[in-house]
Enzyme design. Structure first.
Site, PDB file in Angstrom:
ATOM      1  N   CYS A 153       0.818  -1.218   0.000  1.00  0.00           N
ATOM      2  CA  CYS A 153       0.000   0.000   0.000  1.00  0.00           C
ATOM      3  C   CYS A 153       0.849   1.264   0.000  1.00  0.00           C
ATOM      4  CB  CYS A 153      -0.923   0.005   1.225  1.00  0.00           C
ATOM      5  SG  CYS A 153      -2.078  -1.376   1.265  1.00  0.00           S
ATOM      6  N   ALA A 186      -6.193 -21.242   2.427  1.00  0.00           N
ATOM      7  CA  ALA A 186      -5.951 -20.145   1.489  1.00  0.00           C
ATOM      8  C   ALA A 186      -6.342 -18.838   2.156  1.00  0.00           C
ATOM      9  CB  ALA A 186      -6.746 -20.344   0.199  1.00  0.00           C
ATOM     10  N   GLY A 208      -5.925 -14.215   1.918  1.00  0.00           N
ATOM     11  CA  GLY A 208      -5.517 -13.035   1.181  1.00  0.00           C
ATOM     12  C   GLY A 208      -6.289 -12.761  -0.093  1.00  0.00           C
TER      13      GLY A 208
END
Length: 442
Positions: free
Chosen positions: A43, A276, A278
């Site tokens: 970011c 899993a 993200g």
């Protein structure tokens, strides 16, 4: 001793590894990533390019050496998992530097592959067209700007990265234009607030072309679908993110309707030994329960915690996602949580809207700014459905309060009773959030 392999060493993967070590001091943990840099703050990359963050390395949160020394976690960069062998609980790994391949075994496998920038198929895309998705992408853009000294830039796509790049390139002195496919920029904002943001861009010299895409690039000339031509010696493609699901698909794991890897309440895939987390995962909407994919940092870190807790035997179930997010565009901040006007209409939900336009804090105090707060709710159940805010200051705390209210099950009527901080530099005796509650009284 349990062994965990993690695919991906940025936000989600690095956090999962750290959380696993926190809860299990003996577990064997290995992290593989195909890039040359781990655990960086993606970011922050637009702000490094714009010179707001002066030290490039400051956005690198950790190195493989630090993970080994402080946490006894092995991180192998420039290593790619090219196959999952579920029946043997093994992965096939390729050393990208040498080409050598080897297998590694696991008791649990965490996939945190992230996503890739979508690059359109356009004639003429050459050395002056970039996307920004990785640390290496950031360095490539920096290098190009330092070497070629471009004067004009076109940003294709007005989402988070596109808008942040437009602002930061403008700070560097470039003439910047934005080309956006939809009728309004930042489509997760309601159109009326989007127009406020667009006006801010225009006031800072950013040209905005909506309802248009780049059809062809001929040297430095960009041909748009609306017939216009733009001159640009730097092009940033920021039209969307494609979840990296190829490894999961090859392993026969289910991909959901949003394009993300399907997961249960504990971030497990179809295979109970494979998790899993993200950007590449599909989750649930907190309000509707519908499938939702939110490629943002906060959900990724939370999912890493949930997976680590489950693997170490102390499970905490996930809850749905609101998609709470914020960005800065020059002198304005815009934030949102929950459902937008468009999503409410698409889902056929019963809804009413309250808008409050006022000051961020006491109008007689010298440091105040205009603020627009918009909240959607169900008029029968009084359930909060979503909120958006735009203004010069205090935007984040209003949306944070409303995200907390939605999560905690408060109604639109509860907002008037919230006892929020007040002093002239910070708010008013009736905060904008309170005002929404008062205005909703029927």
């Amino acid at each position: 001793m349990k062994k965990v392999i993690i695919v991906g060493a940025v936000g989600g993967g690095a956090t999962a590894a750290s959380q696993l070590r926190y809860y299990d001091k003996e577990m064997e943990i290995t992290v593989y990533d195909r890039d040359t840099t781990m655990s960086y703050a993606a970011c922050g990359t637009p702000y490094v390019i714009g010179g707001v963050i002066e030290e490039e390395s400051s956005i690198i949160m950790a190195t493989p050496e630090q993970f080994q020394d402080k946490r006894n976690i092995d991180v192998l960069l420039e290593h790619e998992i090219i196959e999952i062998r579920r029946s043997q609980k093994q992965v096939l790994v390729r050393n990208l530097a040498t080409g050598k391949e080897f297998t590694d075994s696991y008791d649990a496998l965490i996939l945190s592959p992230g996503g890739s920038a979508i690059m359109p198929e356009i004639d003429g895309m050459d050395g002056h067209v970039f996307s920004l998705r990785s640390y290496a992408d950031m360095q490539a853009i920096q290098s190009f700007i330092a070497r070629e000294k471009p004067s004009h830039c076109v940003v294709s796509g007005a989402g988070f990265i596109g808008l942040e790049m437009a602002e930061n390139l403008s700070h560097l002195g470039l003439e910047v234009a934005i080309v956006h496919k939809s009728a309004s920029i930042l489509s997760i904002l309601d159109e009326d607030l989007s127009k406020i943001l667009q006006k801010e861009l225009l006031s800072h010299g950013i040209d905005v072309y909506t309802d248009a895409v780049i059809d062809k690039i001929n040297g430095n000339t960009l041909h748009l679908s609306n017939g216009k031509k733009l001159e640009s010696d730097l092009v940033i493609m920021s039209i969307g993110l494609k979840p990296n699901t190829s490894l999961a698909e090859q392993a026969g794991l289910s991909i959901g309707v949003t394009g993300g890897i399907q997961t249960n309440d504990f971030m497990q895939t179809d295979d109970p030994f494979i998790y899993a987390i993200g950007d590449a995962t599909e989750n649930d909407d907190f309000i509707t329960g519908d499938p939702k994919r939110v490629p943002l940092a906060v959900p990724a870190h939370r999912q890493a915690f949930i997976a680590a807790r489950h693997i170490t035997g102390n499970p905490i179930a996930k809850k749905g996602l609101l998609g709470t997010s914020i960005l800065k565009v020059f002198d304005l901040d815009a934030a949102m949580t929950g459902l937008t006007e468009t999503q409410i209409k698409e889902k056929g939900l019963l809804a009413k809207t309250v808008v409050h336009i006022g000051n961020s804090n006491a109008g007689y105090y010298p440091d105040h700014s205009k603020l627009t707060l918009k909240v959607h709710y169900n008029p029968e159940t009084r359930q909060l459905l979503g909120a958006q805010c735009i203004g010069g200051k205090g935007v984040d705390k209003r949306i944070d309060v409303l995200a907390t209210a939605i999560y905690g099950g408060l109604t639109i009527d509860d907002l008037q009773a919230l006892e929020l901080c007040y002093a002239p530099p910070f708010s008013s005796p009736k905060d904008p959030v309170n005002m929404i509650g008062y205005k909703a009284i029927e």
